[in-house]
Design a protein around this motif. Structure first.
Motif, mmCIF file in Angstrom:
data_model
loop_
_atom_site.group_PDB
_atom_site.id
_atom_site.type_symbol
_atom_site.label_atom_id
_atom_site.label_comp_id
_atom_site.label_asym_id
_atom_site.label_seq_id
_atom_site.Cartn_x
_atom_site.Cartn_y
_atom_site.Cartn_z
ATOM 1 N N PRO A 165 -54.760 55.563 52.764
ATOM 2 C CA PRO A 165 -54.344 54.727 51.644
ATOM 3 C C PRO A 165 -54.875 53.306 51.774
ATOM 4 O O PRO A 165 -55.134 52.802 52.865
ATOM 5 C CB PRO A 165 -52.821 54.741 51.761
ATOM 6 N N ASP A 166 -55.040 52.670 50.628
ATOM 7 C CA ASP A 166 -55.321 51.240 50.624
ATOM 8 C C ASP A 166 -54.037 50.447 50.811
ATOM 9 O O ASP A 166 -54.074 49.316 51.306
ATOM 10 C CB ASP A 166 -56.005 50.839 49.316
ATOM 11 N N ALA A 167 -52.919 51.036 50.416
ATOM 12 C CA ALA A 167 -51.627 50.369 50.597
ATOM 13 C C ALA A 167 -50.532 51.406 50.741
ATOM 14 O O ALA A 167 -50.591 52.494 50.163
ATOM 15 C CB ALA A 167 -51.319 49.449 49.425
ATOM 16 N N VAL A 168 -49.519 51.039 51.520
ATOM 17 C CA VAL A 168 -48.313 51.834 51.691
ATOM 18 C C VAL A 168 -47.144 50.979 51.217
ATOM 19 O O VAL A 168 -47.018 49.812 51.597
ATOM 20 C CB VAL A 168 -48.107 52.250 53.161
ATOM 21 N N VAL A 169 -46.294 51.560 50.402
ATOM 22 C CA VAL A 169 -45.135 50.860 49.853
ATOM 23 C C VAL A 169 -43.871 51.455 50.463
ATOM 24 O O VAL A 169 -43.709 52.683 50.513
ATOM 25 C CB VAL A 169 -45.088 50.984 48.316
ATOM 26 N N ILE A 170 -42.979 50.583 50.942
ATOM 27 C CA ILE A 170 -41.667 51.011 51.442
ATOM 28 C C ILE A 170 -40.638 50.073 50.831
ATOM 29 O O ILE A 170 -40.430 48.956 51.313
ATOM 30 C CB ILE A 170 -41.585 50.968 52.982
ATOM 31 N N ARG A 171 -40.021 50.508 49.770
ATOM 32 C CA ARG A 171 -39.042 49.671 49.072
ATOM 33 C C ARG A 171 -37.651 50.298 49.184
ATOM 34 O O ARG A 171 -37.449 51.442 48.832
ATOM 35 C CB ARG A 171 -39.409 49.514 47.592
ATOM 36 N N HIS A 172 -36.700 49.503 49.684
ATOM 37 C CA HIS A 172 -35.299 49.905 49.758
ATOM 38 C C HIS A 172 -35.133 51.243 50.477
ATOM 39 O O HIS A 172 -34.391 52.131 50.047
ATOM 40 C CB HIS A 172 -34.692 49.907 48.356
ATOM 41 N N VAL A 173 -35.859 51.342 51.577
ATOM 42 C CA VAL A 173 -35.796 52.503 52.471
ATOM 43 C C VAL A 173 -35.420 52.069 53.883
ATOM 44 O O VAL A 173 -34.620 52.724 54.556
ATOM 45 C CB VAL A 173 -37.155 53.245 52.492
ATOM 46 N N LEU A 174 -35.966 50.960 54.334
ATOM 47 C CA LEU A 174 -35.777 50.531 55.723
ATOM 48 C C LEU A 174 -34.303 50.352 56.075
ATOM 49 O O LEU A 174 -33.898 50.590 57.215
ATOM 50 C CB LEU A 174 -36.539 49.226 55.982
ATOM 51 N N PHE A 201 -46.594 46.975 51.696
ATOM 52 C CA PHE A 201 -45.655 46.182 50.916
ATOM 53 C C PHE A 201 -44.274 46.735 51.184
ATOM 54 O O PHE A 201 -43.992 47.905 50.889
ATOM 55 C CB PHE A 201 -45.949 46.238 49.412
ATOM 56 N N ALA A 202 -43.419 45.930 51.810
ATOM 57 C CA ALA A 202 -42.075 46.370 52.175
ATOM 58 C C ALA A 202 -41.042 45.448 51.547
ATOM 59 O O ALA A 202 -41.257 44.234 51.436
ATOM 60 C CB ALA A 202 -41.913 46.378 53.700
ATOM 61 N N GLU A 203 -39.927 46.035 51.148
ATOM 62 C CA GLU A 203 -38.858 45.250 50.525
ATOM 63 C C GLU A 203 -37.509 45.829 50.912
ATOM 64 O O GLU A 203 -37.360 47.052 51.046
ATOM 65 C CB GLU A 203 -39.015 45.255 49.010
ATOM 66 N N SER A 204 -36.532 44.964 51.094
ATOM 67 C CA SER A 204 -35.195 45.385 51.467
ATOM 68 C C SER A 204 -34.194 44.371 50.946
ATOM 69 O O SER A 204 -34.539 43.196 50.740
ATOM 70 C CB SER A 204 -35.088 45.482 52.995
ATOM 71 N N PRO A 205 -32.942 44.780 50.750
ATOM 72 C CA PRO A 205 -31.912 43.779 50.455
ATOM 73 C C PRO A 205 -31.834 42.746 51.568
ATOM 74 O O PRO A 205 -32.076 43.058 52.738
ATOM 75 C CB PRO A 205 -30.626 44.608 50.377
ATOM 76 N N CYS A 206 -31.501 41.517 51.198
ATOM 77 C CA CYS A 206 -31.396 40.418 52.160
ATOM 78 C C CYS A 206 -29.956 39.923 52.181
ATOM 79 O O CYS A 206 -29.361 39.678 51.118
ATOM 80 C CB CYS A 206 -32.339 39.286 51.755
ATOM 81 N N ALA A 256 -42.345 41.590 51.975
ATOM 82 C CA ALA A 256 -43.485 41.108 52.752
ATOM 83 C C ALA A 256 -44.718 41.911 52.397
ATOM 84 O O ALA A 256 -44.636 43.102 52.064
ATOM 85 C CB ALA A 256 -43.205 41.226 54.246
ATOM 86 N N LEU A 257 -45.843 41.246 52.469
ATOM 87 C CA LEU A 257 -47.142 41.892 52.351
ATOM 88 C C LEU A 257 -47.829 41.747 53.698
ATOM 89 O O LEU A 257 -48.062 40.628 54.176
ATOM 90 C CB LEU A 257 -47.982 41.236 51.252
ATOM 91 N N VAL A 258 -48.122 42.882 54.318
ATOM 92 C CA VAL A 258 -48.618 42.913 55.691
ATOM 93 C C VAL A 258 -49.912 43.709 55.737
ATOM 94 O O VAL A 258 -50.007 44.783 55.119
ATOM 95 C CB VAL A 258 -47.580 43.570 56.633
ATOM 96 N N ARG A 259 -50.882 43.173 56.441
ATOM 97 C CA ARG A 259 -52.063 43.984 56.739
ATOM 98 C C ARG A 259 -51.770 44.751 58.016
ATOM 99 O O ARG A 259 -51.657 44.174 59.108
ATOM 100 C CB ARG A 259 -53.312 43.124 56.901
ATOM 101 N N LEU A 260 -51.599 46.060 57.870
ATOM 102 C CA LEU A 260 -51.232 46.881 59.014
ATOM 103 C C LEU A 260 -52.296 46.817 60.101
ATOM 104 O O LEU A 260 -53.495 46.836 59.813
ATOM 105 C CB LEU A 260 -51.035 48.334 58.581
ATOM 106 N N GLY A 261 -51.840 46.748 61.327
ATOM 107 C CA GLY A 261 -52.807 46.702 62.419
ATOM 108 C C GLY A 261 -52.136 46.657 63.771
ATOM 109 O O GLY A 261 -50.935 46.398 63.894
ATOM 110 N N VAL A 262 -52.913 46.930 64.775
ATOM 111 C CA VAL A 262 -52.463 46.948 66.162
ATOM 112 C C VAL A 262 -53.294 45.934 66.931
ATOM 113 O O VAL A 262 -54.523 45.868 66.744
ATOM 114 C CB VAL A 262 -52.638 48.360 66.764
ATOM 115 N N PRO A 263 -52.679 45.108 67.783
ATOM 116 C CA PRO A 263 -53.463 44.136 68.566
ATOM 117 C C PRO A 263 -54.583 44.808 69.351
ATOM 118 O O PRO A 263 -54.447 45.948 69.828
ATOM 119 C CB PRO A 263 -52.419 43.517 69.502
#
Length: 404
Positions: A165-174, A201-206, A256-263
């Motif tokens: 994928p070019d993007a993964v969305v996780i909204r109101h799941v975490l 792109f991840a989103e959660s209640p705050c 948050a918008l995050v570019r997924l990656g590993v150091p």
């Protein structure tokens, strides 16, 4: 709980192991996934503990007594209904935030897509182009309309490289997960196998406002995790580079918008581990071949050490009691016992005085020099002394190695 009032609990965000009691709401029924069909059924619903604690390191709040199997995620849809104008504006802004980072004809994946309203909005924002996929173990009539639907959990290590994928969305799941960090770290590693940028792109209640207002309706059983801005940022940083972290809907959600990656250092260590795995497979084959040849030669062979690393050596390379019956040790406490798994009776080292061997194998390379000195002092000899080194059995006295 300890006398100091703290709780032994591992934070699902940062893995800190001590938490502070935060809110005890007693035993309450499910609030959003019970779906009772009658008043009697509603009043008779099972009750579950609301035992919320807070991490003093990252500020995350979670239900310390939550049990995932108490929630029927596969049987009931987790609907989040909000048809308000402000909410719709927030959804449109979220779509725009993500789409402007996307290439033409993007591949977009949503984990826990529910009925798919956000995916359909994303598809519209992309002009109907690209591949849009949703994953969710529960289904209802609207699920899958307007996008490619998979009625299962998303496997981040396998599915990320598979679908690229070019993007993964996780909204109101975490907030529903007992180990959200595991999901995001696996997503990052899966993305490291894709030869292009993969965005999250991840989103959660705050719950930041909870601290200012002491409101309690935020806390119900299905939400095991409650993110503060700080704990959400901590979690996002475990998955890659955070390009944007902000609030929406009057501060009630954090995204948050995050570019997924590993150091790079972690990727290098992983590559080293994989290389070791390949070498170890080759070593097991080569040393087993050498042992087969040694057994076939008929040369009397003894193994010095029958427990611990000695037993591990025999397990790894197939040293069975039929072909290699003679196992010795200088520890009187081990004499008369048997090699775990293989079965040879462990004899005292002095048996080698009356029953000299041509080949002696010392599995514990790091002790080989001491054992050789002990042999000489006791008048024990062998024509060849073998140790494991760099994937082979080598001659301790003639071949180069670091154990002298």
């Amino acid at each position: 709980m300890s006398q100091a009032g703290f709780v032994e609990a591992t934070c699902p965000v940062c893995a800190h192991t001590v938490a502070a009691p935060f809110f005890d709401g007693g035993a309450q029924p499910l609030a959003t996934l019970g779906w009772p069909a009658s008043a009697t059924e509603a009043q008779g619903m099972a009750r579950h503990p609301h035992d919320f604690v807070q991490c003093p390191r990252c500020t995350h709040v979670w239900n310390h007594s939550f049990r995932y199997d108490a929630v029927p995620y596969r049987d009931a849809p987790n609907r989040m209904f909000n048809n308000g104008t402000i909410w719709k504006g927030h959804l449109a802004e979220s779509c725009e935030l993500l789409v402007r980072r996307m290439p033409a004809n993007p591949v977009l994946v949503e984990i826990g897509c529910g009925e798919g309203h956000f995916l359909r909005a994303l598809a519209g924002a992309c002009g109907g182009e690209g591949r849009i996929l949703g994953f969710d173990p529960s289904t209802h009539p609207e699920t899958g309309q307007g996008f490619e639907f998979h009625a299962r959990l998303f496997d981040p290590l396998a599915d990320t490289p598979r679908f690229a994928p070019d993007a993964v969305v996780i909204r109101h799941v975490l907030e529903h997960l007992t180990d959200p960090a595991a999901l995001l770290e696996k997503l990052a590693w899966g993305a490291s196998q894709v030869d292009k940028p993969v965005w999250l792109f991840a989103e959660s209640p705050c719950i930041d406002r909870v601290f200012a207002t002491d409101r309690l309706a935020d806390f119900f059983y299905e939400h095991v995790s409650h993110f503060t801005t700080d704990s959400f940022r901590t979690l996002m940083e475990r998955s890659g580079d955070v390009f944007e972290l902000a609030h929406g809907y009057d501060g009630e959600v954090v995204y948050a918008l995050v570019r997924l990656g590993v150091p790079a250092a972690a990727q290098a260590r992983a590559a080293e581990a994989q290389a070791f795995r390949r070498r170890s497979d080759a070593s097991r084959r080569e040393i087993a071949r050498q042992l087969d040849a040694l057994a076939a030669s008929g040369e009397l062979t003894a193994i010095w050490g029958g427990t611990g690393k000695g037993a591990a050596f025999m397990h790894q390379f197939g040293v069975d009691a039929a072909r290699f019956p003679l196992v010795v040790d200088s520890d009187p406490g081990k004499v008369g016992t048997h090699v775990p798994g293989a079965g040879q009776q462990i004899q005292f080292r002095d048996v080698l005085k009356t029953r000299p061997v041509k080949v002696l194998i010392i599995p514990t390379q790091w002790r080989a020099a001491d054992i050789v000195r002990e042999m000489r002092a006791a008048g024990i000899a062998a024509e060849r002394i073998l140790i494991e080194h760099e994937g082979r059995l080598i001659d301790f006295e003639r071949d180069p190695h670091p154990y002298r």
